[in-house]
Motif scaffolding. Structure first.
Motif, PDB file in Angstrom:
ATOM      1  N   ASP A  42      52.552  46.155  21.346  1.00  0.00           N
ATOM      2  CA  ASP A  42      53.031  47.479  21.749  1.00  0.00           C
ATOM      3  C   ASP A  42      52.316  48.029  22.975  1.00  0.00           C
ATOM      4  O   ASP A  42      52.894  48.833  23.714  1.00  0.00           O
ATOM      5  N   ALA A  43      51.079  47.635  23.183  1.00  0.00           N
ATOM      6  CA  ALA A  43      50.302  48.175  24.306  1.00  0.00           C
ATOM      7  C   ALA A  43      49.286  47.124  24.750  1.00  0.00           C
ATOM      8  O   ALA A  43      48.736  46.392  23.922  1.00  0.00           O
ATOM      9  N   ILE A  44      49.031  47.071  26.053  1.00  0.00           N
ATOM     10  CA  ILE A  44      48.081  46.124  26.630  1.00  0.00           C
ATOM     11  C   ILE A  44      47.067  46.898  27.459  1.00  0.00           C
ATOM     12  O   ILE A  44      47.441  47.627  28.386  1.00  0.00           O
ATOM     13  N   SER A  45      45.800  46.729  27.128  1.00  0.00           N
ATOM     14  CA  SER A  45      44.714  47.307  27.917  1.00  0.00           C
ATOM     15  C   SER A  45      43.954  46.155  28.554  1.00  0.00           C
ATOM     16  O   SER A  45      43.379  45.317  27.855  1.00  0.00           O
ATOM     17  N   PHE A  46      43.942  46.117  29.880  1.00  0.00           N
ATOM     18  CA  PHE A  46      43.368  44.998  30.614  1.00  0.00           C
ATOM     19  C   PHE A  46      42.368  45.485  31.646  1.00  0.00           C
ATOM     20  O   PHE A  46      42.625  46.464  32.363  1.00  0.00           O
ATOM     21  N   THR A  47      41.239  44.792  31.751  1.00  0.00           N
ATOM     22  CA  THR A  47      40.296  44.992  32.845  1.00  0.00           C
ATOM     23  C   THR A  47      40.023  43.634  33.471  1.00  0.00           C
ATOM     24  O   THR A  47      39.684  42.677  32.765  1.00  0.00           O
ATOM     25  N   GLY A  48      40.192  43.539  34.788  1.00  0.00           N
ATOM     26  CA  GLY A  48      39.985  42.265  35.458  1.00  0.00           C
ATOM     27  C   GLY A  48      40.492  42.294  36.877  1.00  0.00           C
ATOM     28  O   GLY A  48      40.529  43.348  37.529  1.00  0.00           O
ATOM     29  N   SER A  49      40.915  41.138  37.349  1.00  0.00           N
ATOM     30  CA  SER A  49      41.281  40.993  38.754  1.00  0.00           C
ATOM     31  C   SER A  49      42.660  41.577  39.050  1.00  0.00           C
ATOM     32  O   SER A  49      43.509  41.713  38.167  1.00  0.00           O
ATOM     33  N   MET A  50      42.865  41.882  40.318  1.00  0.00           N
ATOM     34  CA  MET A  50      44.158  42.397  40.756  1.00  0.00           C
ATOM     35  C   MET A  50      45.265  41.380  40.491  1.00  0.00           C
ATOM     36  O   MET A  50      46.361  41.730  40.022  1.00  0.00           O
ATOM     37  N   ARG A  92      48.510  41.993  38.005  1.00  0.00           N
ATOM     38  CA  ARG A  92      49.909  41.956  38.414  1.00  0.00           C
ATOM     39  C   ARG A  92      50.731  41.063  37.492  1.00  0.00           C
ATOM     40  O   ARG A  92      51.880  41.374  37.163  1.00  0.00           O
ATOM     41  N   SER A  93      50.147  39.930  37.071  1.00  0.00           N
ATOM     42  CA  SER A  93      50.850  39.045  36.139  1.00  0.00           C
ATOM     43  C   SER A  93      51.115  39.753  34.815  1.00  0.00           C
ATOM     44  O   SER A  93      52.207  39.624  34.239  1.00  0.00           O
ATOM     45  N   ILE A  94      50.125  40.492  34.341  1.00  0.00           N
ATOM     46  CA  ILE A  94      50.294  41.219  33.080  1.00  0.00           C
ATOM     47  C   ILE A  94      51.338  42.316  33.232  1.00  0.00           C
ATOM     48  O   ILE A  94      52.154  42.550  32.329  1.00  0.00           O
ATOM     49  N   ILE A 105      42.156  55.502  41.106  1.00  0.00           N
ATOM     50  CA  ILE A 105      43.483  55.811  41.615  1.00  0.00           C
ATOM     51  C   ILE A 105      43.910  54.665  42.536  1.00  0.00           C
ATOM     52  O   ILE A 105      43.206  53.679  42.675  1.00  0.00           O
ATOM     53  N   LYS A 106      45.065  54.800  43.145  1.00  0.00           N
ATOM     54  CA  LYS A 106      45.637  53.761  44.008  1.00  0.00           C
ATOM     55  C   LYS A 106      45.683  52.441  43.240  1.00  0.00           C
ATOM     56  O   LYS A 106      46.072  52.418  42.067  1.00  0.00           O
ATOM     57  N   GLN A 107      45.284  51.333  43.834  1.00  0.00           N
ATOM     58  CA  GLN A 107      45.423  50.043  43.178  1.00  0.00           C
ATOM     59  C   GLN A 107      44.287  49.721  42.210  1.00  0.00           C
ATOM     60  O   GLN A 107      44.291  48.659  41.582  1.00  0.00           O
ATOM     61  N   SER A 108      43.340  50.609  42.048  1.00  0.00           N
ATOM     62  CA  SER A 108      42.240  50.344  41.122  1.00  0.00           C
ATOM     63  C   SER A 108      42.651  50.478  39.664  1.00  0.00           C
ATOM     64  O   SER A 108      42.097  49.794  38.800  1.00  0.00           O
ATOM     65  N   SER A 109      43.582  51.353  39.374  1.00  0.00           N
ATOM     66  CA  SER A 109      43.929  51.636  37.985  1.00  0.00           C
ATOM     67  C   SER A 109      45.419  51.896  37.848  1.00  0.00           C
ATOM     68  O   SER A 109      46.087  52.308  38.805  1.00  0.00           O
ATOM     69  N   HIS A 110      45.899  51.669  36.643  1.00  0.00           N
ATOM     70  CA  HIS A 110      47.291  51.970  36.300  1.00  0.00           C
ATOM     71  C   HIS A 110      47.320  52.447  34.860  1.00  0.00           C
ATOM     72  O   HIS A 110      46.757  51.809  33.976  1.00  0.00           O
ATOM     73  N   GLY A 111      47.961  53.563  34.622  1.00  0.00           N
ATOM     74  CA  GLY A 111      48.081  54.079  33.266  1.00  0.00           C
ATOM     75  C   GLY A 111      47.019  55.112  32.948  1.00  0.00           C
ATOM     76  O   GLY A 111      46.181  55.460  33.785  1.00  0.00           O
ATOM     77  N   PRO A 112      47.014  55.615  31.706  1.00  0.00           N
ATOM     78  CA  PRO A 112      46.052  56.647  31.302  1.00  0.00           C
ATOM     79  C   PRO A 112      44.615  56.164  31.379  1.00  0.00           C
ATOM     80  O   PRO A 112      44.316  54.975  31.360  1.00  0.00           O
TER      81      PRO A 112
END
Length: 500
Positions: free
Chosen positions: A239-247, A251-253, A469-476
Motif C-alpha cells: 500500500d505504501a513505499i518509503s524509500f531512502t537512497g539514490s536518485m 526513479r525506478s521505485i 524539496i525539489k529532487q531531494s524528496s517526494h511525498g510527506p
C-alpha cells in the motif's frame, strides 16, 4: 536474526564476541528463517581480508509470500489496544538502548562508521522509537459541524496497510528505525528490505523490536539486492513505499508505484551548500564546515561538500579550515584516535577517487588529512580540501558521498544563494554569520527543506519533520507528527441524527 551461533542465541542481547565466527544473516517471514538463496560475504571495509558475516539473500520469489503474510497480520496489529501498542514500542526503545554496544560495533565493522558516531546512531534509533511510542496515544481525529440540519462530520485517520521500507547503507539503524517506528505506531504492518551491504546491524535492530513484542508476522525482514527490491515495489499488495537512497533507484521505485498506485515517500540525497559571510567567526566557521563535510566519512545525504565564502573572511577562514582538515585522522573505526573510518565499499571508494583525480588534474590548491592510522587494506580515503573551485566543476555540482570539501569564492550573499539554489537538490543548507538581516534573507531564499544557522547541516530530531524539496524528496515528511500524513489516510464520515 539468524546468526547461526547456538550459544549466542541463548541470550537476548548478542555480545560482540559471538560475532567472531562470521554469523550467518538471514531473512525472516512470520518467524521463519529463510535458509535458501545466494550467499553473500560481508567484508569489513577497514580490513577487506576479514569476513564479518555471510548473508543469505532471499529469492525474489519470496516477495509474494512476504507481502501476503504482512497483509494477513495487518488487522491484528491495527486493532491492538493503543496502550498495548505504545508499551511495545517503548519496550523496543529500551531494548535497542540495552543492546547499543553490539549494534554499534556491528555498524562500525560492516559499514565503517567510527564507534562514537555508531553509538550516536543507535541512540537516535532508540529515541525515535520512544517518540513514536508516545505518538501512538496522540492519534486524533477532527469534528466539524455540517451545513445540513441534524448532521455531524467526523474526520478519522486510519493506517494505510502494508508498508514497504527500503533503506540504505549509510545509516543502517537510524533510517530503518525512522520508517519502522512511524509505520508501526500508526498501526501498519511492515516489510523491511535493508541494504544488502549492511544487513547485520539492521538485523540486530529488527531482533530487538520483535523481542519487544511486535508480532513476528507484523514485521518482516527481507535481505537481498535490487531484484528483490523491484519485486516488492511492484507488488499490488503493497500500500505504501518509503524509500531512502539514490536518485536512480528512486526513479525506478516511482515507476513501479505508478503501476500499483502505492503511496510514495522518497528521500533521494542532496548537494548541500554552506555559506560563510565576512562577519562570521572564522574558527567556528571552519570547524562547522569540516564537521559538515567529513563526519561519517562524508557519506550523509545532509553533508555539505561545498562552502561558499565571501572575500573579507576567505584568508582567515581557509587558514583555520586547513588546520581542521589536519585533525581528521582516518583509520580503523574502532580505534579511539580515529575520527573517520573507511568508505563503505570498493565501488564507493573508486567513485570518490575518480572525483579526486579530476580535481587534481585541474590544479586546485589541495589540503589532505593525515595518512590512515591502519596498516590493513581498507577502503580508506583521507579528507580532501580543494580551494577556489569553479562553479561548474563536478566538485561543485555532484553529490560525491565522500570526505571531499570544495570552497567556492563568491562576492556576497546574493551570489552565494544563486549558486546554492542552482542545484536540482534541495535537502539542507546552512550559513555562518552574525548578521540577523543575513539570516532572515537566507531563511527566506535558500531552496532547502532543512536550514541551519551557525550549525552543521547534518542531523535531525524525532519531534520535527525531516525532508527536502525539489529532487531531494517526494511525498510527506518523515519524523514528528507529520509522519502521520504518509502512514495514515483520512476518512470523512457524515452522521445524521434523523433518518433520511
Amino acid at each position: 536474526m539468524g546468526m547461526g551461533v547456538a550459544k549466542c542465541r541463548q541470550t537476548r542481547s548478542i555480545p560482540w564476541s559471538c560475532f567472531m565466527t562470521a554469523p550467518r544473516i538471514r531473512s525472516r517471514i512470520a518467524g521463519e528463517w529463510l535458509e535458501h538463496g545466494h550467499v553473500h560475504e560481508i567484508r569489513n571495509p577497514a580490513d577487506t581480508a576479514e569476513t564479518v558475516a555471510t548473508a543469505v539473500f532471499a529469492e525474489p520469489s519470496e516477495a509474494d509470500r512476504a507481502v501476503w503474510n504482512a497483509r494477513s497480520a495487518f488487522d491484528l496489529w491495527r486493532r491492538m489496544p493503543l496502550m498495548q501498542r505504545s508499551h511495545i514500542l517503548f519496550s523496543a526503545s529500551r531494548r535497542i538502548g540495552e543492546r547499543s554496544q553490539s549494534i554499534a560495533r556491528s555498524i562500525s565493522r560492516e559499514q565503517g562508521k567510527v564507534l562514537p558516531e555508531a553509538m550516536g546512531e543507535v541512540q537516535r534509533a532508540s529515541d525515535i522509537f520512544a517518540y513514536f511510542a508516545g505518538e501512538v496515544l496522540r492519534m486524533h481525529g477532527e469534528h466539524y459541524p455540517s451545513t445540513r440540519v441534524n448532521t455531524e462530520i467526523e474526520v478519522v485517520r486510519e493506517p494505510v496497510g502494508v508498508v514497504l521500507a527500503i533503506t540504505p547503507w549509510n545509516f543502517p539503524v537510524a533510517i530503518p528505525a525512522t520508517k519502522m517506528a512511524a509505520a508501526l505506531a500508526y498501526g501498519n504492518s511492515v516489510i523491511l528490505k535493508p541494504s544488502e551491504v549492511t544487513p547485520i546491524s539492521t538485523s540486530l535492530l529488527v531482533e530487538a523490536i520483535v523481542d519487544a513484542g511486535v508480532p513476528e508476522s507484523v514485521l518482516t525482514l527481507l535481505i537481498g539486492g535490487g531484484q528483490l527490491g523491484g519485486e516488492l515495489a511492484r507488488h499490488p499488495g503493497v500500500d505504501a513505499i518509503s524509500f531512502t537512497g539514490s536518485m536512480e533507484t528512486g526513479r525506478s521505485i516511482r515507476r513501479a508505484a505508478a503501476e500499483t498506485d502505492a503511496e510514495l515517500q522518497l528521500e533521494l540525497g542532496g548537494k548541500n551548500a554552506w555559506i560563510v559571510l565576512d562577519d562570521a567567526d572564522p574558527a567556528l566557521a571552519a570547524r562547522i564546515a569540516a564537521e559538515s563535510a567529513f563526519l561519517g566519512t562524508g557519506q550523509r545525504c545532509t553533508a555539505s561538500s561545498m562552502v561558499l565564502v565571501t572575500p573579507g573572511i576567505r584568508g582567515a577562514f581557509l587558514d583555520h579550515l586547513r588546520e581542521e582538515v589536519a585533525r581528521f585522522t582516518t583509520g580503523d573505526p574502532l580505534d579511539p584516535e580515529v575520527r573517520i573510518g573507511p568508505l563503505v565499499s570498493a565501488a564507493q571508494r573508486d567513485k570518490v577517487e575518480t572525483y579526486l583525480q579530476q580535481a587534481r588534474a585541474v590544479g586546485y590548491r589541495m589540503t589532505t588529512g593525515p595518512a590512515p592510522r591502519s596498516s590493513r587494506a581498507g577502503y580508506f580515503v583521507v579528507p580532501h580540501l580543494f580551494e577556489s573551485v569553479e562553479q561548474e566543476d563536478p566538485l561543485a555540482t555532484d553529490e560525491i558521498f565522500g570526505p571531499v570539501l570544495a570552497t567556492i569564492d563568491v562576492p556576497n550573499l546574493d551570489a552565494a544563494l544563486m549558486i546554492a539554489n542552482r542545484s536540482p537538490y534541495g535537502l539542507s543548507g546552512g550559513i555562518c554569520t552574525q548578521s540577523l538581516d543575513a539570516v532572515q534573507k537566507f531563511k527566506r531564499e535558500i531552496e532547502a527543506g532543512i536550514v541551519t544557522v551557525n550549525l552543521p547541516t547534518a542531523g535531525s530530531e524525532p519531534h520535527v519533520p525531516f525532508g527536502g524539496i525539489k529532487q531531494s524528496s517526494h511525498g510527506p515528511r518523515e519524523l514528528s507528527g507529520h509522519a502521520a500524513s504518509f502512514f495514515t489516510r483520512t476518512r470523512t464520515i457524515y452522521i445524521s441524527s434523523v433518518p433520511a
